[in-house]
Design a protein around this motif. Structure first.
Motif, PDB file in Angstrom:
ATOM      1  N   VAL A  13       3.147  11.091 -13.998  1.00 23.28           N
ATOM      2  CA  VAL A  13       2.957  12.298 -13.199  1.00 23.28           C
ATOM      3  C   VAL A  13       3.838  12.252 -11.958  1.00 23.28           C
ATOM      4  CG1 VAL A  13       1.291  13.691 -11.910  1.00 23.28           C
ATOM      5  CG2 VAL A  13       0.597  12.552 -14.032  1.00 23.28           C
ATOM      6  N   ILE A  14       4.582  13.320 -11.752  1.00 18.28           N
ATOM      7  CA  ILE A  14       5.421  13.463 -10.561  1.00 18.28           C
ATOM      8  C   ILE A  14       4.769  14.524  -9.685  1.00 18.28           C
ATOM      9  CG2 ILE A  14       7.686  14.176  -9.715  1.00 18.28           C
ATOM     10  CD1 ILE A  14       8.800  13.148 -12.429  1.00 18.28           C
ATOM     11  N   ARG A  15       4.567  14.205  -8.435  1.00 21.59           N
ATOM     12  CA  ARG A  15       3.947  15.145  -7.497  1.00 21.59           C
ATOM     13  C   ARG A  15       4.990  15.543  -6.460  1.00 21.59           C
ATOM     14  NH1 ARG A  15       0.462  11.457  -9.268  1.00 21.59           N
ATOM     15  NH2 ARG A  15      -1.522  12.188 -10.085  1.00 21.59           N
ATOM     16  N   PRO A  16       5.777  16.563  -6.774  1.00 19.37           N
ATOM     17  CA  PRO A  16       6.890  16.915  -5.881  1.00 19.37           C
ATOM     18  C   PRO A  16       6.427  17.499  -4.555  1.00 19.37           C
ATOM     19  CG  PRO A  16       6.679  18.537  -7.630  1.00 19.37           C
ATOM     20  CD  PRO A  16       5.681  17.455  -7.934  1.00 19.37           C
ATOM     21  N   GLU A  17       7.098  17.113  -3.526  1.00 21.54           N
ATOM     22  CA  GLU A  17       6.879  17.655  -2.185  1.00 21.54           C
ATOM     23  C   GLU A  17       8.031  18.618  -1.905  1.00 21.54           C
ATOM     24  OE1 GLU A  17       4.399  17.080   0.047  1.00 21.54           O
ATOM     25  OE2 GLU A  17       3.365  15.882  -1.487  1.00 21.54           O
ATOM     26  N   PRO A  18       7.717  19.824  -1.448  1.00 16.29           N
ATOM     27  CA  PRO A  18       8.802  20.771  -1.166  1.00 16.29           C
ATOM     28  C   PRO A  18       9.630  20.327   0.035  1.00 16.29           C
ATOM     29  CG  PRO A  18       6.693  21.680  -0.480  1.00 16.29           C
ATOM     30  CD  PRO A  18       6.399  20.387  -1.178  1.00 16.29           C
ATOM     31  N   GLU A  19      10.931  20.511  -0.073  1.00 12.86           N
ATOM     32  CA  GLU A  19      11.848  20.240   1.035  1.00 12.86           C
ATOM     33  C   GLU A  19      12.451  21.573   1.430  1.00 12.86           C
ATOM     34  OE1 GLU A  19      14.459  16.952   0.566  1.00 12.86           O
ATOM     35  OE2 GLU A  19      12.970  15.804  -0.567  1.00 12.86           O
ATOM     36  N   HIS A  20      12.304  21.922   2.708  1.00 13.99           N
ATOM     37  CA  HIS A  20      12.689  23.252   3.177  1.00 13.99           C
ATOM     38  C   HIS A  20      13.970  23.212   3.997  1.00 13.99           C
ATOM     39  CE1 HIS A  20       8.742  24.748   1.955  1.00 13.99           C
ATOM     40  NE2 HIS A  20       8.216  23.680   2.540  1.00 13.99           N
ATOM     41  N   GLN A  21      14.789  24.234   3.782  1.00 15.92           N
ATOM     42  CA  GLN A  21      15.943  24.548   4.597  1.00 15.92           C
ATOM     43  C   GLN A  21      15.939  26.061   4.736  1.00 15.92           C
ATOM     44  OE1 GLN A  21      19.658  23.034   3.079  1.00 15.92           O
ATOM     45  NE2 GLN A  21      18.520  21.711   1.698  1.00 15.92           N
ATOM     46  N   PRO A  22      16.678  26.604   5.658  1.00 16.70           N
ATOM     47  CA  PRO A  22      16.706  28.068   5.752  1.00 16.70           C
ATOM     48  C   PRO A  22      17.162  28.698   4.429  1.00 16.70           C
ATOM     49  CG  PRO A  22      17.684  27.088   7.707  1.00 16.70           C
ATOM     50  CD  PRO A  22      17.448  25.972   6.716  1.00 16.70           C
ATOM     51  N   GLY A  23      16.272  29.446   3.823  1.00 19.94           N
ATOM     52  CA  GLY A  23      16.594  30.161   2.591  1.00 19.94           C
ATOM     53  C   GLY A  23      16.548  29.338   1.321  1.00 19.94           C
ATOM     54  N   LEU A  24      16.171  28.061   1.417  1.00 20.41           N
ATOM     55  CA  LEU A  24      16.166  27.203   0.234  1.00 20.41           C
ATOM     56  C   LEU A  24      14.992  26.224   0.304  1.00 20.41           C
ATOM     57  CD1 LEU A  24      17.584  26.136  -2.373  1.00 20.41           C
ATOM     58  CD2 LEU A  24      18.849  24.580  -0.891  1.00 20.41           C
ATOM     59  N   THR A  25      14.159  26.250  -0.739  1.00 19.92           N
ATOM     60  CA  THR A  25      13.106  25.248  -0.895  1.00 19.92           C
ATOM     61  C   THR A  25      13.357  24.536  -2.213  1.00 19.92           C
ATOM     62  OG1 THR A  25      11.547  26.653   0.307  1.00 19.92           O
ATOM     63  CG2 THR A  25      10.618  24.849  -0.994  1.00 19.92           C
TER      64      THR A  25
ATOM     65  N   LEU B 136      11.814  17.314  -9.400  1.00 21.80           N
ATOM     66  CA  LEU B 136      10.898  17.175 -10.530  1.00 21.80           C
ATOM     67  C   LEU B 136      11.184  15.954 -11.395  1.00 21.80           C
ATOM     68  CD1 LEU B 136      10.765  20.925 -11.644  1.00 21.80           C
ATOM     69  CD2 LEU B 136       9.216  19.701 -10.107  1.00 21.80           C
ATOM     70  N   SER B 137      12.123  15.137 -10.986  1.00 18.98           N
ATOM     71  CA  SER B 137      12.403  13.895 -11.716  1.00 18.98           C
ATOM     72  C   SER B 137      12.456  12.760 -10.709  1.00 18.98           C
ATOM     73  CB  SER B 137      13.729  14.002 -12.486  1.00 18.98           C
ATOM     74  OG  SER B 137      14.796  14.280 -11.596  1.00 18.98           O
ATOM     75  N   ARG B 138      12.352  11.579 -11.200  1.00 15.67           N
ATOM     76  CA  ARG B 138      12.386  10.423 -10.313  1.00 15.67           C
ATOM     77  C   ARG B 138      13.817  10.140  -9.884  1.00 15.67           C
ATOM     78  NH1 ARG B 138       7.458   9.149 -10.254  1.00 15.67           N
ATOM     79  NH2 ARG B 138       6.165   9.229 -12.100  1.00 15.67           N
ATOM     80  N   GLU B 139      13.932   9.591  -8.702  1.00  9.93           N
ATOM     81  CA  GLU B 139      15.259   9.197  -8.249  1.00  9.93           C
ATOM     82  C   GLU B 139      15.797   8.117  -9.181  1.00  9.93           C
ATOM     83  OE1 GLU B 139      15.813   8.436  -4.063  1.00  9.93           O
ATOM     84  OE2 GLU B 139      14.000   9.594  -3.630  1.00  9.93           O
ATOM     85  N   HIS B 140      17.073   8.147  -9.411  1.00 11.56           N
ATOM     86  CA  HIS B 140      17.743   7.155 -10.258  1.00 11.56           C
ATOM     87  C   HIS B 140      17.144   7.141 -11.664  1.00 11.56           C
ATOM     88  CE1 HIS B 140      19.337   5.968  -6.433  1.00 11.56           C
ATOM     89  NE2 HIS B 140      18.143   5.614  -6.010  1.00 11.56           N
ATOM     90  N   SER B 141      16.999   8.314 -12.265  1.00  9.69           N
ATOM     91  CA  SER B 141      16.436   8.381 -13.612  1.00  9.69           C
ATOM     92  C   SER B 141      17.363   7.691 -14.601  1.00  9.69           C
ATOM     93  CB  SER B 141      16.199   9.837 -14.030  1.00  9.69           C
ATOM     94  OG  SER B 141      17.424  10.527 -14.106  1.00  9.69           O
ATOM     95  N   ALA B 142      16.782   7.190 -15.668  1.00  7.36           N
ATOM     96  CA  ALA B 142      17.528   6.402 -16.651  1.00  7.36           C
ATOM     97  C   ALA B 142      18.632   7.204 -17.321  1.00  7.36           C
ATOM     98  CB  ALA B 142      16.569   5.856 -17.703  1.00  7.36           C
ATOM     99  N   ASN B 143      18.418   8.508 -17.527  1.00  4.99           N
ATOM    100  CA  ASN B 143      19.431   9.292 -18.230  1.00  4.99           C
ATOM    101  C   ASN B 143      20.490   9.876 -17.305  1.00  4.99           C
ATOM    102  OD1 ASN B 143      18.062  11.341 -16.983  1.00  4.99           O
ATOM    103  ND2 ASN B 143      17.360  12.334 -18.851  1.00  4.99           N
TER     104      ASN B 143
ATOM    105  N   VAL C  95      16.314  16.682 -12.124  1.00  4.17           N
ATOM    106  CA  VAL C  95      15.729  17.991 -12.414  1.00  4.17           C
ATOM    107  C   VAL C  95      15.060  18.487 -11.141  1.00  4.17           C
ATOM    108  CG1 VAL C  95      14.108  19.276 -13.856  1.00  4.17           C
ATOM    109  CG2 VAL C  95      15.342  17.322 -14.819  1.00  4.17           C
ATOM    110  N   ALA C  96      15.301  19.745 -10.798  1.00  8.12           N
ATOM    111  CA  ALA C  96      14.701  20.305  -9.584  1.00  8.12           C
ATOM    112  C   ALA C  96      14.347  21.765  -9.802  1.00  8.12           C
ATOM    113  CB  ALA C  96      15.665  20.174  -8.407  1.00  8.12           C
ATOM    114  N   LYS C  97      13.313  22.199  -9.099  1.00 10.75           N
ATOM    115  CA  LYS C  97      12.987  23.614  -9.019  1.00 10.75           C
ATOM    116  C   LYS C  97      13.460  24.059  -7.646  1.00 10.75           C
ATOM    117  CE  LYS C  97       9.170  26.877  -8.747  1.00 10.75           C
ATOM    118  NZ  LYS C  97       7.710  27.021  -8.668  1.00 10.75           N
ATOM    119  N   MET C  98      14.111  25.229  -7.592  1.00  7.33           N
ATOM    120  CA  MET C  98      14.610  25.734  -6.320  1.00  7.33           C
ATOM    121  C   MET C  98      14.172  27.176  -6.142  1.00  7.33           C
ATOM    122  SD  MET C  98      18.491  24.328  -6.194  1.00  7.33           S
ATOM    123  CE  MET C  98      18.833  22.662  -5.700  1.00  7.33           C
ATOM    124  N   ARG C  99      13.808  27.496  -4.918  1.00  9.16           N
ATOM    125  CA  ARG C  99      13.517  28.881  -4.528  1.00  9.16           C
ATOM    126  C   ARG C  99      14.555  29.244  -3.476  1.00  9.16           C
ATOM    127  NH1 ARG C  99       9.999  33.015  -4.413  1.00  9.16           N
ATOM    128  NH2 ARG C  99       9.646  34.102  -2.464  1.00  9.16           N
TER     129      ARG C  99
END
Length: 195
Positions: free
Chosen positions: A80-92, A96-103, A107-111
Motif C-alpha cells: 500500500v502506497i499512501r501518497p501525500e500531495p505536494e503543492h506548487q502554484p497551479g500544480l498538485t 503513486l510509486s515508490r522511489e527507485h522502483s525496480a522497473n 507513476v504520479a497523479k497530477m492536478r
C-alpha cells in the motif's frame, strides 16, 4: 532456520517455479538454460534441497530476473502506497510509486489548474519517453511548435527529446502519468526545486 528465513525460502521457491511456469518451460528446459540438473531444480522447487547462492544467480539470469527481485521481502508495507500531495502554484502531485522502483518508472497523479501559467512554464527536454492519460478536464500539450488538446479518457505518449510542456486548457485537469528515470529527474525534481 528462523521462521522469517523459512518464510523467505518458501517465497523464493514459489517465485522460481512461478517464473518457470509463466515462461512455459519444463524443468528440463530451465535446466538447460542454467546448467543445473532437472532433478536439482525439482528438489529446489519442492523444498527438498537448500537453495545456494551459486544456484540462484544462474537461475535468476535464465529466468530473466535479478537476484534482488528473487529475494526481495514480501512485507505488507510494500503493497500500500499512501501518497501525500505536494503543492506548487497551479500544480498538485501525488507520487503513486515508490522511489527507485525496480522497473525504472515513476507513476504520479497530477492536478493542474489555470494558476500554472503556460507562459511561465518553460519547455522541457530530456532523454526518454512520457505517457499520461487524462482523468478529467482537457490537457494542453505543447510538443515543439504544436499544441495538442488531449481530452478526458484519452492518452498521450511522446518522446521527451521534443521540447514539451503540459498545462490545463479551460479549467482544471487531472492526469495519471508515467515517467522513466529521465522524466522523473526533469519533472519531479525540477518542480520541487521551483518551490
Amino acid at each position: 532456520m528462523t521462521q522469517e528465513e523459512l518464510s523467505m525460502d518458501i517465497v523464493i521457491r514459489q517465485r522460481l517455479k512461478g517464473l518457470r511456469l509463466a515462461k512455459g518451460w519444463s524443468l528440463d528446459s530451465l535446466a538447460a538454460r542454467c546448467f543445473l540438473s532437472p532433478s536439482t531444480l525439482s528438489r529446489i522447487e519442492t523444498g527438498h534441497r537448500r537453495i545456494a547462492l551459486d544456484q540462484l544467480v544462474p537461475l535468476a539470469k535464465a529466468l530473466g530476473t535479478t537476484l534482488d527481485q528473487l529475494v526481495e521481502p514480501t512485507s505488507d508495507e510494500d503493497v500500500v502506497i499512501r501518497p501525500e500531495p505536494e503543492h506548487q502554484p497551479g500544480l498538485t502531485t501525488w507520487l503513486l510509486s515508490r522511489e527507485h522502483s525496480a522497473n525504472g518508472t515513476t507513476v504520479a497523479k497530477m492536478r493542474i489548474t489555470q494558476e500554472r501559467s503556460m507562459k511561465d512554464t518553460g519547455l522541457s527536454v530530456h532523454p526518454g519517453r512520457e505517457w499520461f492519460t487524462v482523468l478529467s478536464g482537457t490537457v494542453s500539450l505543447v510538443l515543439g511548435e504544436r499544441t495538442i488538446l488531449v481530452s478526458e479518457g484519452q492518452a498521450a505518449e511522446f518522446s521527451t527529446m521534443v521540447p514539451h510542456r503540459i498545462g490545463a486548457h479551460e479549467g482544471a485537469v487531472e492526469i495519471l502519468t508515467i515517467f522513466d528515470h529521465g522524466g522523473e529527474r526533469a519533472h519531479m525534481q525540477h518542480d520541487h526545486a521551483a518551490e
